[in-house]
Write a protein that holds these residues in place. Structure first.
Motif, PDB file in Angstrom:
ATOM      1  N   ASP A   1      39.394  32.163  43.837  1.00 52.47           N
ATOM      2  CA  ASP A   1      38.555  31.380  44.747  1.00 52.47           C
ATOM      3  C   ASP A   1      37.267  32.126  45.072  1.00 52.47           C
ATOM      4  OD1 ASP A   1      40.154  29.135  44.933  1.00 52.47           O
ATOM      5  OD2 ASP A   1      41.230  29.848  46.718  1.00 52.47           O
ATOM      6  N   GLU A   2      37.388  33.458  45.252  1.00 48.93           N
ATOM      7  CA  GLU A   2      36.204  34.278  45.541  1.00 48.93           C
ATOM      8  C   GLU A   2      35.283  34.363  44.325  1.00 48.93           C
ATOM      9  OE1 GLU A   2      37.224  38.143  46.986  1.00 48.93           O
ATOM     10  OE2 GLU A   2      38.659  37.345  48.443  1.00 48.93           O
ATOM     11  N   ILE A   3      35.876  34.536  43.140  1.00 47.90           N
ATOM     12  CA  ILE A   3      35.085  34.680  41.913  1.00 47.90           C
ATOM     13  C   ILE A   3      34.458  33.347  41.516  1.00 47.90           C
ATOM     14  CG2 ILE A   3      35.233  35.178  39.434  1.00 47.90           C
ATOM     15  CD1 ILE A   3      37.440  37.223  40.130  1.00 47.90           C
ATOM     16  N   GLY A   4      35.247  32.290  41.624  1.00 49.05           N
ATOM     17  CA  GLY A   4      34.790  30.970  41.203  1.00 49.05           C
ATOM     18  C   GLY A   4      35.608  30.486  40.014  1.00 49.05           C
ATOM     19  N   TRP A   5      36.278  29.375  40.199  1.00 49.06           N
ATOM     20  CA  TRP A   5      37.165  28.846  39.165  1.00 49.06           C
ATOM     21  C   TRP A   5      36.406  28.394  37.924  1.00 49.06           C
ATOM     22  CZ3 TRP A   5      42.282  29.339  38.959  1.00 49.06           C
ATOM     23  CH2 TRP A   5      42.951  29.685  40.133  1.00 49.06           C
ATOM     24  N   ALA A   6      35.159  28.047  38.057  1.00 49.53           N
ATOM     25  CA  ALA A   6      34.378  27.556  36.917  1.00 49.53           C
ATOM     26  C   ALA A   6      33.867  28.690  36.035  1.00 49.53           C
ATOM     27  CB  ALA A   6      33.214  26.712  37.416  1.00 49.53           C
ATOM     28  N   THR A   7      34.020  29.945  36.481  1.00 56.02           N
ATOM     29  CA  THR A   7      33.542  31.089  35.705  1.00 56.02           C
ATOM     30  C   THR A   7      34.451  31.330  34.502  1.00 56.02           C
ATOM     31  OG1 THR A   7      32.811  32.092  37.787  1.00 56.02           O
ATOM     32  CG2 THR A   7      32.896  33.527  35.848  1.00 56.02           C
ATOM     33  N   PRO A   8      33.917  31.275  33.281  1.00 57.06           N
ATOM     34  CA  PRO A   8      34.743  31.575  32.096  1.00 57.06           C
ATOM     35  C   PRO A   8      35.202  33.041  32.124  1.00 57.06           C
ATOM     36  CG  PRO A   8      32.699  30.485  31.461  1.00 57.06           C
ATOM     37  CD  PRO A   8      32.580  30.847  32.912  1.00 57.06           C
ATOM     38  N   LEU A   9      36.371  33.311  31.584  1.00 52.98           N
ATOM     39  CA  LEU A   9      36.880  34.686  31.570  1.00 52.98           C
ATOM     40  C   LEU A   9      35.926  35.631  30.857  1.00 52.98           C
ATOM     41  CD1 LEU A   9      40.701  34.197  30.912  1.00 52.98           C
ATOM     42  CD2 LEU A   9      39.590  34.923  33.024  1.00 52.98           C
ATOM     43  N   ALA A  10      35.265  35.147  29.807  1.00 56.66           N
ATOM     44  CA  ALA A  10      34.331  35.989  29.057  1.00 56.66           C
ATOM     45  C   ALA A  10      33.120  36.395  29.902  1.00 56.66           C
ATOM     46  CB  ALA A  10      33.869  35.265  27.801  1.00 56.66           C
ATOM     47  N   ASP A  11      32.842  35.648  30.966  1.00 54.12           N
ATOM     48  CA  ASP A  11      31.685  35.953  31.812  1.00 54.12           C
ATOM     49  C   ASP A  11      32.019  36.845  33.007  1.00 54.12           C
ATOM     50  OD1 ASP A  11      30.168  34.451  30.113  1.00 54.12           O
ATOM     51  OD2 ASP A  11      30.151  32.663  31.399  1.00 54.12           O
ATOM     52  N   LEU A  12      33.288  37.202  33.166  1.00 49.90           N
ATOM     53  CA  LEU A  12      33.663  38.062  34.284  1.00 49.90           C
ATOM     54  C   LEU A  12      33.148  39.479  34.052  1.00 49.90           C
ATOM     55  CD1 LEU A  12      37.373  36.999  34.936  1.00 49.90           C
ATOM     56  CD2 LEU A  12      35.337  36.301  36.194  1.00 49.90           C
ATOM     57  N   THR A  13      32.759  40.129  35.132  1.00 51.86           N
ATOM     58  CA  THR A  13      32.321  41.523  35.039  1.00 51.86           C
ATOM     59  C   THR A  13      33.557  42.419  34.961  1.00 51.86           C
ATOM     60  OG1 THR A  13      32.312  41.851  37.425  1.00 51.86           O
ATOM     61  CG2 THR A  13      30.272  40.997  36.426  1.00 51.86           C
ATOM     62  N   GLU A  14      33.331  43.662  34.571  1.00 55.70           N
ATOM     63  CA  GLU A  14      34.451  44.605  34.494  1.00 55.70           C
ATOM     64  C   GLU A  14      35.151  44.767  35.844  1.00 55.70           C
ATOM     65  OE1 GLU A  14      35.413  49.272  33.581  1.00 55.70           O
ATOM     66  OE2 GLU A  14      33.621  48.407  32.682  1.00 55.70           O
ATOM     67  N   PRO A  15      34.423  44.920  36.960  1.00 48.33           N
ATOM     68  CA  PRO A  15      35.114  45.031  38.254  1.00 48.33           C
ATOM     69  C   PRO A  15      35.932  43.782  38.602  1.00 48.33           C
ATOM     70  CG  PRO A  15      32.849  45.791  38.471  1.00 48.33           C
ATOM     71  CD  PRO A  15      32.983  45.190  37.107  1.00 48.33           C
ATOM     72  N   GLN A  16      35.453  42.601  38.219  1.00 48.78           N
ATOM     73  CA  GLN A  16      36.211  41.377  38.488  1.00 48.78           C
ATOM     74  C   GLN A  16      37.505  41.335  37.673  1.00 48.78           C
ATOM     75  OE1 GLN A  16      33.048  38.607  37.555  1.00 48.78           O
ATOM     76  NE2 GLN A  16      32.740  38.106  39.723  1.00 48.78           N
ATOM     77  N   VAL A  17      37.427  41.715  36.403  1.00 50.02           N
ATOM     78  CA  VAL A  17      38.628  41.752  35.554  1.00 50.02           C
ATOM     79  C   VAL A  17      39.612  42.783  36.091  1.00 50.02           C
ATOM     80  CG1 VAL A  17      39.501  42.271  33.241  1.00 50.02           C
ATOM     81  CG2 VAL A  17      37.409  40.931  33.513  1.00 50.02           C
TER      82      VAL A  17
ATOM     83  N   GLU B   1      44.605  44.241  38.826  1.00 52.12           N
ATOM     84  CA  GLU B   1      45.230  44.989  39.924  1.00 52.12           C
ATOM     85  C   GLU B   1      45.972  44.052  40.875  1.00 52.12           C
ATOM     86  OE1 GLU B   1      42.121  47.278  41.702  1.00 52.12           O
ATOM     87  OE2 GLU B   1      42.058  48.714  40.041  1.00 52.12           O
ATOM     88  N   GLU B   2      45.373  42.906  41.153  1.00 47.44           N
ATOM     89  CA  GLU B   2      46.016  41.940  42.057  1.00 47.44           C
ATOM     90  C   GLU B   2      47.306  41.405  41.438  1.00 47.44           C
ATOM     91  OE1 GLU B   2      46.200  40.263  45.746  1.00 47.44           O
ATOM     92  OE2 GLU B   2      44.661  41.622  45.018  1.00 47.44           O
ATOM     93  N   ALA B   3      47.277  41.120  40.143  1.00 47.52           N
ATOM     94  CA  ALA B   3      48.469  40.609  39.463  1.00 47.52           C
ATOM     95  C   ALA B   3      49.575  41.656  39.437  1.00 47.52           C
ATOM     96  CB  ALA B   3      48.120  40.162  38.048  1.00 47.52           C
ATOM     97  N   VAL B   4      49.238  42.883  39.078  1.00 46.09           N
ATOM     98  CA  VAL B   4      50.248  43.942  38.986  1.00 46.09           C
ATOM     99  C   VAL B   4      50.808  44.266  40.368  1.00 46.09           C
ATOM    100  CG1 VAL B   4      50.579  46.390  38.437  1.00 46.09           C
ATOM    101  CG2 VAL B   4      49.335  44.923  36.864  1.00 46.09           C
ATOM    102  N   GLU B   5      49.944  44.444  41.351  1.00 49.31           N
ATOM    103  CA  GLU B   5      50.394  44.770  42.706  1.00 49.31           C
ATOM    104  C   GLU B   5      51.214  43.627  43.307  1.00 49.31           C
ATOM    105  OE1 GLU B   5      50.927  47.072  46.121  1.00 49.31           O
ATOM    106  OE2 GLU B   5      50.320  47.574  44.100  1.00 49.31           O
ATOM    107  N   GLY B   6      50.782  42.390  43.076  1.00 51.89           N
ATOM    108  CA  GLY B   6      51.530  41.240  43.591  1.00 51.89           C
ATOM    109  C   GLY B   6      52.921  41.162  42.989  1.00 51.89           C
ATOM    110  N   PHE B   7      53.041  41.376  41.687  1.00 52.58           N
ATOM    111  CA  PHE B   7      54.343  41.344  41.019  1.00 52.58           C
ATOM    112  C   PHE B   7      55.237  42.475  41.537  1.00 52.58           C
ATOM    113  CE2 PHE B   7      57.317  42.298  37.607  1.00 52.58           C
ATOM    114  CZ  PHE B   7      57.850  41.042  37.365  1.00 52.58           C
ATOM    115  N   ARG B   8      54.674  43.680  41.638  1.00 56.61           N
ATOM    116  CA  ARG B   8      55.439  44.831  42.122  1.00 56.61           C
ATOM    117  C   ARG B   8      55.971  44.589  43.531  1.00 56.61           C
ATOM    118  NH1 ARG B   8      55.525  48.338  45.532  1.00 56.61           N
ATOM    119  NH2 ARG B   8      53.516  47.829  46.390  1.00 56.61           N
ATOM    120  N   GLU B   9      55.102  44.099  44.412  1.00 52.09           N
ATOM    121  CA  GLU B   9      55.522  43.842  45.787  1.00 52.09           C
ATOM    122  C   GLU B   9      56.565  42.733  45.858  1.00 52.09           C
ATOM    123  OE1 GLU B   9      52.319  43.081  48.463  1.00 52.09           O
ATOM    124  OE2 GLU B   9      51.417  45.059  48.153  1.00 52.09           O
TER     125      GLU B   9
END
Length: 136
Positions: free
Chosen positions: A92-108, A113-121
């Motif tokens: 939601d913060e990044i924008g759903w319309a943003t293609p994955l190829a257009d994401l910056t390295e910090p966004q990726v 990190e959010e996926a891994v931490e969420g799964f671990r928790e």
């Protein structure tokens, strides 16, 4: 005759403790809870390490049910669902319309990190909820 220095408790602990190993359930650093395959007599025996007794109990129960299976367990599916909610908030913060190829390295990196931490928790919470409290 040469004198032999006795082995201290700290020396014995250093020999067996799995430094740098992550918990087999929630991927936190281990704290000395482990499992060795009792059926293998050759060394090194297969081993798995855990961060807590709830994670160790959870893994043991799952291992009894489906040790050799590769399919996701119901608990893992629930953890993935919980993780999707966290990743969706970040998207939601990044924008759903943003293609994955257009994401910056910090966004990726933030998404991973959010996926891994969420799964671990989520896996840690599920293990804690399914394991009775230890009386000590």
């Amino acid at each position: 005759m040469a004198s032999i220095t006795p082995i201290t408790a700290e020396d014995r602990r250093r020999l067996w403790h799995p430094r740098g190993t992550l918990c087999a359930v929630c991927r936190q650093p281990t704290r000395g809870f482990g499992w060795f395959d009792p059926h293998r007599s050759k060394r090194p025996r297969p081993s798995v390490w855990f961060c807590s007794m709830p994670c160790q109990s959870f893994w043991t129960r799952l291992a009894r049910e489906r040790f050799a299976m590769v399919d996701l367990t119901e608990e893992e599916r629930a953890a993935i669902t919980a993780t999707m909610k966290r990743v969706a908030l970040l998207m939601d913060e990044i924008g759903w319309a943003t293609p994955l190829a257009d994401l910056t390295e910090p966004q990726v990196r933030a998404l991973i990190e959010e996926a891994v931490e969420g799964f671990r928790e989520a896996m840690s919470d599920i293990a804690r909820a399914q394991t009775p409290e230890v009386p000590f």
